[in-house]
Design a protein around this motif. Structure first.
Motif, PDB file in Angstrom:
ATOM      1  N   LEU A  30       7.053  17.943  33.841  1.00 57.55           N
ATOM      2  CA  LEU A  30       6.762  19.372  33.662  1.00 57.55           C
ATOM      3  C   LEU A  30       6.538  19.706  32.192  1.00 57.55           C
ATOM      4  O   LEU A  30       5.649  20.502  31.866  1.00 57.55           O
ATOM      5  N   GLU A  31       7.317  19.099  31.302  1.00 60.23           N
ATOM      6  CA  GLU A  31       7.102  19.316  29.871  1.00 60.23           C
ATOM      7  C   GLU A  31       5.701  18.867  29.469  1.00 60.23           C
ATOM      8  O   GLU A  31       5.011  19.549  28.710  1.00 60.23           O
ATOM      9  N   ARG A  32       5.272  17.709  29.987  1.00 60.63           N
ATOM     10  CA  ARG A  32       3.905  17.226  29.719  1.00 60.63           C
ATOM     11  C   ARG A  32       2.871  18.209  30.266  1.00 60.63           C
ATOM     12  O   ARG A  32       1.871  18.491  29.622  1.00 60.63           O
ATOM     13  N   LEU A  33       3.116  18.710  31.468  1.00 61.17           N
ATOM     14  CA  LEU A  33       2.204  19.656  32.103  1.00 61.17           C
ATOM     15  C   LEU A  33       2.036  20.898  31.241  1.00 61.17           C
ATOM     16  O   LEU A  33       0.912  21.319  30.951  1.00 61.17           O
ATOM     17  N   ALA A  35       2.767  21.364  28.080  1.00 54.49           N
ATOM     18  CA  ALA A  35       2.226  21.079  26.746  1.00 54.49           C
ATOM     19  C   ALA A  35       0.725  20.794  26.811  1.00 54.49           C
ATOM     20  O   ALA A  35      -0.042  21.254  25.953  1.00 54.49           O
ATOM     21  N   SER A  36       0.313  20.056  27.818  1.00 55.60           N
ATOM     22  CA  SER A  36      -1.099  19.661  27.933  1.00 55.60           C
ATOM     23  C   SER A  36      -1.977  20.728  28.575  1.00 55.60           C
ATOM     24  O   SER A  36      -3.164  20.815  28.275  1.00 55.60           O
ATOM     25  N   TYR A  37      -1.392  21.490  29.475  1.00 53.01           N
ATOM     26  CA  TYR A  37      -2.136  22.511  30.218  1.00 53.01           C
ATOM     27  C   TYR A  37      -1.347  23.824  30.175  1.00 53.01           C
ATOM     28  O   TYR A  37      -0.729  24.226  31.175  1.00 53.01           O
ATOM     29  N   LYS A  41       1.766  27.555  32.682  1.00 55.76           N
ATOM     30  CA  LYS A  41       3.015  28.288  32.433  1.00 55.76           C
ATOM     31  C   LYS A  41       3.025  29.653  33.132  1.00 55.76           C
ATOM     32  O   LYS A  41       4.090  30.217  33.372  1.00 55.76           O
ATOM     33  N   THR A  42       1.851  30.160  33.480  1.00 58.07           N
ATOM     34  CA  THR A  42       1.772  31.496  34.076  1.00 58.07           C
ATOM     35  C   THR A  42       2.515  31.600  35.401  1.00 58.07           C
ATOM     36  O   THR A  42       2.872  32.700  35.820  1.00 58.07           O
ATOM     37  N   TYR A  43       2.748  30.471  36.059  1.00 60.66           N
ATOM     38  CA  TYR A  43       3.470  30.485  37.334  1.00 60.66           C
ATOM     39  C   TYR A  43       4.978  30.526  37.144  1.00 60.66           C
ATOM     40  O   TYR A  43       5.722  30.627  38.114  1.00 60.66           O
ATOM     41  N   PHE A  99      -1.921  20.961  41.110  1.00 59.18           N
ATOM     42  CA  PHE A  99      -1.268  19.799  41.726  1.00 59.18           C
ATOM     43  C   PHE A  99      -1.836  18.503  41.156  1.00 59.18           C
ATOM     44  O   PHE A  99      -1.104  17.539  40.933  1.00 59.18           O
ATOM     45  N   LYS A 100      -3.130  18.489  40.921  1.00 63.32           N
ATOM     46  CA  LYS A 100      -3.750  17.305  40.321  1.00 63.32           C
ATOM     47  C   LYS A 100      -3.292  17.128  38.884  1.00 63.32           C
ATOM     48  O   LYS A 100      -3.042  16.008  38.429  1.00 63.32           O
ATOM     49  N   LEU A 101      -3.165  18.234  38.169  1.00 68.73           N
ATOM     50  CA  LEU A 101      -2.695  18.159  36.783  1.00 68.73           C
ATOM     51  C   LEU A 101      -1.263  17.631  36.733  1.00 68.73           C
ATOM     52  O   LEU A 101      -0.940  16.757  35.915  1.00 68.73           O
TER      53      LEU A 101
END
Length: 142
Positions: A30-33, A35-37, A41-43, A99-101
């Motif tokens: 989740l931290e990678r998610l 930071a990368s995308y 975070k809006t969810y 989900f893919k991210l």
């Protein structure tokens, strides 16, 4: 997308290692998610998204528990994740691309933690497995 017996075995073998650190892998993913995308975070407007936060660890644990259920039910991922698919599609209304991210971030986290075990064949099996999980989680949107 059907996994071969060899791919299933590769997924189960790595999962046995991941399961011992599933909460940490989930939080790291989740931290990678985020930071990368950062748009993802809006969810989570009500979450403390700082590294290592209790909410991040708790949600990471939920994510990896779902992955564990998919591994245990690798021949019926659809059935294992049906309620989760409905929740994300009808109630949370998460953009399916996320989900893919997240799958990619999980793949990176697992590969980084187990580099000697994460051969090209294992990588391909996990990529196919996580693609199947993503596909199941997004099929209610269609």
């Amino acid at each position: 997308m059907t996994l071969t017996q060899a791919e299933k075995a590769a997924v189960v073998t790595i999962w046995a290692k991941v399961a011992t650190q599933a909460d940490a892998v989930g939080a790291e993913s989740l931290e990678r998610l985020f930071a990368s995308y950062p748009q993802t975070k809006t969810y989570f407007p009500h979450f403390d998204l700082s590294q290592g936060s209790a909410q991040l660890r708790a949600h990471g644990s939920k994510v990896m528990n779902a992955i564990g259920e998919a591994v245990k039910n690798v021949d019926d991922i659809r059935g294992a994740l049906a309620k989760l698919s409905e929740l994300h599609a009808y109630i949370l209304r998460v953009d399916p691309v996320n989900f893919k991210l997240l799958s990619h971030c999980i793949l990176c986290s697992v590969a980084a933690r187990y580099p000697s075990d994460f051969t090209p064949e294992v990588h391909a099996a996990w990529d196919k497995f996580l693609s199947s999980v993503s596909s199941v989680l997004t099929e209610k949107y269609r």
